[in-house]
Design a protein around this motif. Structure first.
Motif, PDB file in Angstrom:
ATOM      1  N   ASP A  28       0.819  -1.215   0.000  1.00 34.04           N
ATOM      2  CA  ASP A  28       0.000   0.000   0.000  1.00 34.04           C
ATOM      3  C   ASP A  28       0.852   1.265   0.000  1.00 34.04           C
ATOM      4  N   LEU A  29       1.991   1.213   0.669  1.00 30.46           N
ATOM      5  CA  LEU A  29       2.878   2.371   0.756  1.00 30.46           C
ATOM      6  C   LEU A  29       3.835   2.476  -0.425  1.00 30.46           C
ATOM      7  N   LYS A  30       3.810   1.478  -1.300  1.00 28.33           N
ATOM      8  CA  LYS A  30       4.687   1.414  -2.478  1.00 28.33           C
ATOM      9  C   LYS A  30       6.166   1.418  -2.081  1.00 28.33           C
ATOM     10  N   ASP A  31       6.452   0.719  -1.007  1.00 28.44           N
ATOM     11  CA  ASP A  31       7.803   0.619  -0.471  1.00 28.44           C
ATOM     12  C   ASP A  31       8.445  -0.649  -1.029  1.00 28.44           C
ATOM     13  N   VAL A  32       9.066  -0.512  -2.191  1.00 25.70           N
ATOM     14  CA  VAL A  32       9.568  -1.694  -2.893  1.00 25.70           C
ATOM     15  C   VAL A  32      10.687  -2.403  -2.135  1.00 25.70           C
ATOM     16  N   GLU A  33      11.509  -1.664  -1.403  1.00 26.20           N
ATOM     17  CA  GLU A  33      12.578  -2.326  -0.649  1.00 26.20           C
ATOM     18  C   GLU A  33      12.009  -3.127   0.514  1.00 26.20           C
ATOM     19  N   ALA A  34      10.955  -2.635   1.154  1.00 28.98           N
ATOM     20  CA  ALA A  34      10.307  -3.399   2.226  1.00 28.98           C
ATOM     21  C   ALA A  34       9.627  -4.637   1.657  1.00 28.98           C
ATOM     22  N   ILE A  74      -3.914   3.893  -6.187  1.00 25.37           N
ATOM     23  CA  ILE A  74      -4.099   3.853  -4.742  1.00 25.37           C
ATOM     24  C   ILE A  74      -4.611   2.457  -4.398  1.00 25.37           C
ATOM     25  N   ASP A  75      -3.858   1.747  -3.564  1.00 26.13           N
ATOM     26  CA  ASP A  75      -4.185   0.367  -3.199  1.00 26.13           C
ATOM     27  C   ASP A  75      -4.413   0.242  -1.702  1.00 26.13           C
ATOM     28  N   LEU A  76      -5.309  -0.658  -1.344  1.00 28.84           N
ATOM     29  CA  LEU A  76      -5.534  -1.026   0.051  1.00 28.84           C
ATOM     30  C   LEU A  76      -5.609  -2.540   0.123  1.00 28.84           C
ATOM     31  N   HIS A  77      -4.650  -3.149   0.799  1.00 28.75           N
ATOM     32  CA  HIS A  77      -4.613  -4.600   0.996  1.00 28.75           C
ATOM     33  C   HIS A  77      -4.967  -4.890   2.443  1.00 28.75           C
ATOM     34  N   HIS A  78      -6.007  -5.670   2.665  1.00 28.59           N
ATOM     35  CA  HIS A  78      -6.410  -6.033   4.022  1.00 28.59           C
ATOM     36  C   HIS A  78      -6.368  -7.554   4.163  1.00 28.59           C
ATOM     37  N   GLY A  79      -5.362  -8.046   4.881  1.00 27.62           N
ATOM     38  CA  GLY A  79      -5.228  -9.470   5.150  1.00 27.62           C
ATOM     39  C   GLY A  79      -5.923  -9.802   6.461  1.00 27.62           C
ATOM     40  N   ALA A  80      -6.671 -10.884   6.467  1.00 30.82           N
ATOM     41  CA  ALA A  80      -7.433 -11.251   7.669  1.00 30.82           C
ATOM     42  C   ALA A  80      -7.516 -12.765   7.796  1.00 30.82           C
ATOM     43  N   TYR A 100      -8.966  -6.603  -1.263  1.00 31.03           N
ATOM     44  CA  TYR A 100      -8.121  -5.638  -1.965  1.00 31.03           C
ATOM     45  C   TYR A 100      -9.018  -4.606  -2.625  1.00 31.03           C
ATOM     46  N   PHE A 101      -8.671  -3.334  -2.430  1.00 32.29           N
ATOM     47  CA  PHE A 101      -9.378  -2.230  -3.078  1.00 32.29           C
ATOM     48  C   PHE A 101      -8.361  -1.418  -3.841  1.00 32.29           C
ATOM     49  N   ASN A 102      -8.684  -1.084  -5.089  1.00 34.24           N
ATOM     50  CA  ASN A 102      -7.793  -0.316  -5.950  1.00 34.24           C
ATOM     51  C   ASN A 102      -8.577   0.846  -6.545  1.00 34.24           C
ATOM     52  N   LEU A 103      -7.975   2.030  -6.523  1.00 32.96           N
ATOM     53  CA  LEU A 103      -8.582   3.228  -7.101  1.00 32.96           C
ATOM     54  C   LEU A 103      -7.613   3.847  -8.084  1.00 32.96           C
ATOM     55  N   ASP A 104      -8.121   4.159  -9.278  1.00 38.19           N
ATOM     56  CA  ASP A 104      -7.357   4.949 -10.234  1.00 38.19           C
ATOM     57  C   ASP A 104      -7.716   6.402  -9.950  1.00 38.19           C
TER      58      ASP A 104
END
Length: 147
Positions: A28-34, A74-80, A100-104
């Motif tokens: 979600d944060l687009k942190d490719v190294e993480a 804009i992405d939202l990943h919710h693992g449960a 998963y929710f994705n918005l353009d």
């Protein structure tokens, strides 16, 4: 099972949960190294169905970066509902539900996806890493944007 073994088991289960949450948040944060750091080095198995199949973390991260790392995505990943099982002292497997929710942000188009991850983990040099992940969607809702 001794108290020390029980404690080690609980610590391992929590470390695996934290790893998966770190991965989803990094997406979600687009942190490719993480994202890269969540996977083991060398050969891994990443099977995300229509998105692609990858044998190493770098090829997956490269595709992720080209598709998701721009301001309009804009992405939202919710693992449960994690079901994590230790199969050895240094190996585990788990099933996770994903919403998963994705918005353009430019067009307003949206996508909602539900499905399941089937993961395998290995503790390498004291840190849990993803060594295999398979995602299969079971529901998809898309809306067309206004532009």
């Amino acid at each position: 099972m001794t108290l020390e073994q029980r404690l080690a088991r609980l610590e391992a289960l929590e470390a695996i949960r934290q790893l998966k949450h770190r991965y989803l948040n990094a997406c979600d944060l687009k942190d490719v190294e993480a994202i890269r750091a969540c996977f083991a080095e060398g050969e891994v198995a990443i099977d995300y169905g229509p998105v692609g199949t990858f044998r190493d973390r770098d090829s997956f991260v490269a595709l992720y970066q080209s598709l998701a790392c721009n301001e309009r995505v804009i992405d939202l990943h919710h693992g449960a509902n994690p079901e994590v099982e230790l199969v050895a002292e240094d190996e585990a497997r788990a099933r996770w539900a994903l919403y998963y929710f994705n918005l353009d942000a430019e067009t307003g188009a949206t996508r909602q996806l539900g499905g399941f991850y089937q993961d395998r983990y290995r503790c390498i040099d004291g840190a849990w890493k993803i060594v295999e992940t398979v995602f299969r969607g079971h529901s998809l809702v898309e809306s067309v944007g206004s532009n």
